[in-house]
Design a protein around this motif. Structure first.
Motif, short mmCIF file in Angstrom:
data_model
loop_
_atom_site.label_atom_id
_atom_site.label_comp_id
_atom_site.label_asym_id
_atom_site.label_seq_id
_atom_site.Cartn_x
_atom_site.Cartn_y
_atom_site.Cartn_z
N UNK A 242 39.26 36.91 47.15
CA UNK A 242 39.69 36.76 45.78
C UNK A 242 38.49 36.69 44.83
N UNK A 243 37.45 36.01 45.23
CA UNK A 243 36.24 35.90 44.41
C UNK A 243 35.57 37.27 44.28
N UNK A 244 35.54 38.03 45.37
CA UNK A 244 34.92 39.35 45.36
C UNK A 244 35.67 40.27 44.41
N UNK A 245 37.00 40.19 44.40
CA UNK A 245 37.81 41.01 43.49
C UNK A 245 37.54 40.64 42.03
N UNK A 246 37.40 39.37 41.75
CA UNK A 246 37.12 38.93 40.38
C UNK A 246 35.73 39.39 39.94
N UNK A 247 34.75 39.28 40.82
CA UNK A 247 33.41 39.75 40.48
C UNK A 247 33.38 41.26 40.27
N UNK A 248 34.11 41.99 41.12
CA UNK A 248 34.18 43.45 40.96
C UNK A 248 34.82 43.81 39.62
N UNK A 249 35.90 43.12 39.28
CA UNK A 249 36.56 43.37 37.99
C UNK A 249 35.64 43.05 36.82
N UNK A 250 34.89 41.96 36.93
CA UNK A 250 33.96 41.59 35.87
C UNK A 250 32.84 42.61 35.71
N UNK A 251 32.33 43.11 36.83
CA UNK A 251 31.27 44.13 36.78
C UNK A 251 31.81 45.41 36.14
N UNK A 252 33.03 45.80 36.51
CA UNK A 252 33.64 47.02 35.92
C UNK A 252 33.84 46.84 34.42
N UNK A 253 34.33 45.68 34.00
CA UNK A 253 34.56 45.43 32.58
C UNK A 253 33.24 45.43 31.81
N UNK A 254 32.23 44.79 32.35
CA UNK A 254 30.93 44.73 31.68
C UNK A 254 30.29 46.12 31.59
N UNK A 255 30.40 46.89 32.67
CA UNK A 255 29.86 48.25 32.66
C UNK A 255 30.57 49.11 31.65
N UNK A 256 31.90 48.99 31.57
CA UNK A 256 32.68 49.78 30.61
C UNK A 256 32.30 49.42 29.18
N UNK A 257 32.16 48.13 28.90
CA UNK A 257 31.80 47.71 27.55
C UNK A 257 30.40 48.19 27.17
N UNK A 258 29.47 48.09 28.09
CA UNK A 258 28.10 48.54 27.82
C UNK A 258 28.05 50.04 27.60
N UNK A 259 28.76 50.79 28.43
CA UNK A 259 28.78 52.24 28.29
C UNK A 259 29.45 52.66 26.98
N UNK A 260 30.54 52.01 26.63
CA UNK A 260 31.22 52.31 25.36
C UNK A 260 30.33 52.03 24.16
N UNK A 261 29.64 50.91 24.20
CA UNK A 261 28.73 50.56 23.11
C UNK A 261 27.61 51.59 22.98
N UNK A 262 27.03 52.00 24.11
CA UNK A 262 25.93 52.97 24.09
C UNK A 262 26.41 54.32 23.57
N UNK A 263 27.59 54.76 23.99
CA UNK A 263 28.11 56.05 23.52
C UNK A 263 28.43 56.00 22.03
N UNK A 264 28.94 54.87 21.56
CA UNK A 264 29.24 54.75 20.14
C UNK A 264 27.96 54.79 19.30
N UNK A 265 26.88 54.20 19.78
CA UNK A 265 25.63 54.20 19.04
C UNK A 265 24.99 55.58 18.98
N UNK A 266 25.25 56.42 19.98
CA UNK A 266 24.63 57.73 20.04
C UNK A 266 25.53 58.85 19.52
N UNK A 267 26.71 58.52 19.03
CA UNK A 267 27.66 59.56 18.60
C UNK A 267 27.14 60.27 17.35
N UNK A 268 27.50 61.56 17.17
CA UNK A 268 27.03 62.31 16.00
C UNK A 268 27.53 61.72 14.68
N UNK A 269 28.72 61.13 14.68
CA UNK A 269 29.24 60.54 13.44
C UNK A 269 28.33 59.41 12.98
#
Length: 101
Positions: free
Chosen positions: A1-28
């Motif tokens: 159960x702890x491993x699943x929560x850590x995996x979910x947290x890593x996925x959420x953090x990675x998604x947020x970081x990637x979204x932020x980076x793509x938004x900063x580099x967008x042509x708009x």
């Protein structure tokens, strides 16, 4: 159960970081830095226009010959045909001395 929560947290953090980076580099986002530049409809800045007559003093490339695919292979420089500056006008600056009390 702890491993699943850590995996979910890593996925959420990675998604947020990637979204932020793509938004900063967008042509708009990058085009926002050009706002406020005095660009006329002829794509030339206000400095290239005669302030009294409004005519543009810049030269433009005009294609005179293309190859069989429509790509330009020969062009000449001609005077821009813009007759009046149509871009944003600068705000008039006034001098007001400080009021001493």
């Amino acid at each position: 159960m702890i491993v699943e929560m850590l995996t979910g947290g890593v996925i959420a953090l990675t998604s947020a970081t990637l979204g932020f980076a793509l938004a900063r580099l967008s042509p708009e986002r990058r085009s926002e830095s050009k706002q406020g530049k005095p660009i006329c409809g002829c794509d030339h800045e206000r400095a290239f226009h005669n302030l009294k007559t409004g005519e543009c003093r810049e030269q433009v490339q005009v294609v005179t010959k293309t190859d069989e695919w429509g790509d330009p292979i020969k062009w000449v420089f001609e005077q821009c045909k813009c007759q009046h500056y149509t871009g944003p006008e600068p705000i008039t600056q006034y001098y007001a001395p400080e009021i001493e009390s």
